[in-house]
Write a protein that holds these residues in place. Structure first.
Motif, PDB file in Angstrom:
ATOM      1  N   LYS A   1       1.752  -0.811 -25.907  1.00  0.00           N
ATOM      2  CA  LYS A   1       0.298  -0.665 -25.768  1.00  0.00           C
ATOM      3  C   LYS A   1      -0.491  -1.841 -26.332  1.00  0.00           C
ATOM      4  CE  LYS A   1       0.449   4.389 -25.601  1.00  0.00           C
ATOM      5  NZ  LYS A   1      -0.081   5.660 -26.140  1.00  0.00           N
ATOM      6  N   ASP A   2       0.175  -2.822 -26.963  1.00  0.00           N
ATOM      7  CA  ASP A   2      -0.530  -4.048 -27.356  1.00  0.00           C
ATOM      8  C   ASP A   2      -0.939  -4.806 -26.097  1.00  0.00           C
ATOM      9  OD1 ASP A   2      -0.315  -3.639 -30.057  1.00  0.00           O
ATOM     10  OD2 ASP A   2       1.376  -5.002 -30.356  1.00  0.00           O
ATOM     11  N   LEU A   3      -2.155  -5.319 -26.088  1.00  0.00           N
ATOM     12  CA  LEU A   3      -2.603  -6.185 -25.008  1.00  0.00           C
ATOM     13  C   LEU A   3      -2.445  -7.632 -25.453  1.00  0.00           C
ATOM     14  CD1 LEU A   3      -5.842  -4.350 -23.780  1.00  0.00           C
ATOM     15  CD2 LEU A   3      -3.477  -4.081 -22.994  1.00  0.00           C
TER      16      LEU A   3
ATOM     17  N   PRO B   1      -2.254  -9.285 -30.947  1.00  0.00           N
ATOM     18  CA  PRO B   1      -2.824  -8.486 -29.863  1.00  0.00           C
ATOM     19  C   PRO B   1      -4.351  -8.441 -29.938  1.00  0.00           C
ATOM     20  CG  PRO B   1      -1.880  -7.052 -31.543  1.00  0.00           C
ATOM     21  CD  PRO B   1      -1.496  -8.458 -31.913  1.00  0.00           C
TER      22      PRO B   1
ATOM     23  N   THR C   1      -6.778  -6.769 -32.684  1.00  0.00           N
ATOM     24  CA  THR C   1      -6.594  -5.354 -33.018  1.00  0.00           C
ATOM     25  C   THR C   1      -5.700  -5.149 -34.233  1.00  0.00           C
ATOM     26  OG1 THR C   1      -4.778  -5.203 -31.409  1.00  0.00           O
ATOM     27  CG2 THR C   1      -6.981  -4.595 -30.649  1.00  0.00           C
TER      28      THR C   1
ATOM     29  N   ARG D   1      -8.301  -7.117 -27.834  1.00  0.00           N
ATOM     30  CA  ARG D   1      -9.041  -6.320 -26.862  1.00  0.00           C
ATOM     31  C   ARG D   1     -10.141  -7.214 -26.277  1.00  0.00           C
ATOM     32  NH1 ARG D   1     -10.473  -4.017 -31.857  1.00  0.00           N
ATOM     33  NH2 ARG D   1     -12.497  -4.756 -32.619  1.00  0.00           N
ATOM     34  N   GLU D   2     -10.420  -7.066 -25.046  1.00  0.00           N
ATOM     35  CA  GLU D   2     -11.544  -7.685 -24.337  1.00  0.00           C
ATOM     36  C   GLU D   2     -11.425  -9.203 -24.169  1.00  0.00           C
ATOM     37  OE1 GLU D   2     -15.173  -6.434 -26.182  1.00  0.00           O
ATOM     38  OE2 GLU D   2     -14.846  -4.328 -25.669  1.00  0.00           O
TER      39      GLU D   2
ATOM     40  N   LYS E   1      -7.944 -13.673 -21.795  1.00  0.00           N
ATOM     41  CA  LYS E   1      -8.100 -12.278 -21.377  1.00  0.00           C
ATOM     42  C   LYS E   1      -6.838 -11.487 -21.681  1.00  0.00           C
ATOM     43  CE  LYS E   1     -10.078  -8.786 -19.307  1.00  0.00           C
ATOM     44  NZ  LYS E   1     -11.204  -8.084 -19.947  1.00  0.00           N
ATOM     45  N   PRO E   2      -6.894 -10.511 -22.612  1.00  0.00           N
ATOM     46  CA  PRO E   2      -5.697  -9.723 -22.929  1.00  0.00           C
ATOM     47  C   PRO E   2      -5.380  -8.714 -21.837  1.00  0.00           C
ATOM     48  CG  PRO E   2      -7.571  -8.931 -24.202  1.00  0.00           C
ATOM     49  CD  PRO E   2      -8.044 -10.149 -23.467  1.00  0.00           C
ATOM     50  N   LEU E   3      -4.082  -8.596 -21.532  1.00  0.00           N
ATOM     51  CA  LEU E   3      -3.606  -7.717 -20.469  1.00  0.00           C
ATOM     52  C   LEU E   3      -2.370  -6.958 -20.933  1.00  0.00           C
ATOM     53  CD1 LEU E   3      -3.701 -10.338 -17.570  1.00  0.00           C
ATOM     54  CD2 LEU E   3      -5.406  -8.540 -17.949  1.00  0.00           C
ATOM     55  N   ASP E   4      -2.040  -5.900 -20.210  1.00  0.00           N
ATOM     56  CA  ASP E   4      -0.734  -5.279 -20.387  1.00  0.00           C
ATOM     57  C   ASP E   4       0.315  -6.328 -20.008  1.00  0.00           C
ATOM     58  OD1 ASP E   4       1.664  -3.888 -20.119  1.00  0.00           O
ATOM     59  OD2 ASP E   4       0.703  -2.117 -19.290  1.00  0.00           O
ATOM     60  N   PRO E   5       1.223  -6.660 -20.917  1.00  0.00           N
ATOM     61  CA  PRO E   5       2.150  -7.772 -20.645  1.00  0.00           C
ATOM     62  C   PRO E   5       3.258  -7.467 -19.635  1.00  0.00           C
ATOM     63  CG  PRO E   5       2.648  -6.778 -22.762  1.00  0.00           C
ATOM     64  CD  PRO E   5       1.393  -6.115 -22.272  1.00  0.00           C
TER      65      PRO E   5
END
Length: 296
Positions: A16-18, A50, A61, A52-53, A30-34
């Protein structure tokens, strides 16, 4: 490549870390699901913590990783690698930059407190220096980018080799290593806040206020340059907030910034006018009645 990248990803990040990754500092924001993109990309860089946004300090986070990179033309990457191993530093990953350095990441088993991030980084770097490894202080930033293993660095045409993956590191394990080198992690001094009274900083020279605001900003966001991979716009925005906090007027803030850095800036968010972003940050602080700081 997918299997090795997955092992690398699982060593540094949790479910769940982006994660932010990209081909240049401008695109690594831009953080994403890896999964699956991180496993197959040929992009060169990623953010070590990790998010957000968007990639900035406030959006981290968890502070779970610290990066150590040596900027020393007198040491080859192989020599750096050998010295890191000789030091006995407990670390999690080591990747060649495809250039003149190796990137070593310590991924702690538990997140660090924000106030303890720099004490940990500097204590570790001081020990590494005794082994001839002079770590770049810019790497201490929590939004620092590192090299993506198994991608080709386009500038050199070299593979960013995944040298090793090891276990995550507990704070207890790192303290034992530091203790063996007579080094301690010293917490920052906690000072009681001083209630600001109107006019308290009137006797302080504007240039001194400017320098203090800059130091406050550098402590959290690194040193400003006219082009910053992590975003000159946001650095100047936070700087303007600090100008307000030390009671430097808006006109003086804009004027001194223009003299110091010029009338425009360029960063990952594009090019803009210095005065516009200073105005925006200063008025943001004013409209929210952010508490000012009494200078001693």
């Amino acid at each position: 490549m997918k299997e090795a990248r997955l092992q690398f990803l699982e060593a540094l990040f949790d479910d769940k870390d982006l994660v932010a990754w990209g081909d240049t500092p401008k695109t690594c924001n831009k953080p994403l699901d890896p999964i699956p993109g991180f496993l197959i990309t040929q992009d060169e860089q990623f953010c070590i913590n990790p998010l957000r946004e968007w990639r900035n300090t406030e959006n981290v986070t968890k502070i779970q990783s610290l990066l150590f990179e040596v900027d020393d033309k007198d040491l080859t990457p192989d020599q750096q690698k050998d010295l890191f191993f000789k030091s006995g530093l407990p670390f999690t990953t080591m990747v060649s930059s495809g250039g003149k350095s190796v990137h070593v990441i310590v991924r702690f088993t538990e997140p660090l407190e924000d106030k303890m991030r720099e004490p940990w980084w500097f204590a570790i770097s001081k020990v590494l220096k005794t082994y001839g490894l002079k770590c770049d202080p810019a790497a201490r930033l929590v939004v620092q980018i590192s090299r993506m293993p198994l991608s080709i660095r386009k500038k050199t045409g070299e593979l960013q080799q995944l040298i090793t993956i090891q276990d995550r590191v507990s704070q207890e394990m790192m303290r034992e290593w530091l203790d063996s080198h007579n080094m301690k992690v010293v917490p920052p001094v906690e000072r009681e806040p001083i209630k600001y009274t109107i006019g308290a900083n009137d006797a302080v020279d504007n240039m001194k206020k400017f320098d203090i605001a800059r130091k406050f900003t550098e402590k959290k966001h690194g040193t400003y340059s006219t082009y910053m991979p992590t975003g000159a716009h946001m650095w100047l925005f936070y700087f303007a907030i600090n100008c307000y906090k030390v009671d430097l007027s808006l006109d003086a803030s804009m004027g001194l910034a223009r003299v110091e850095w010029g009338s425009t800036y360029t960063g990952s968010s594009g090019t803009g006018k210095m005065e516009e972003v200073i105005n925006k940050g200063w008025k943001y602080a004013y409209n929210r009645n952010i508490e000012k700081i009494e200078l001693r």
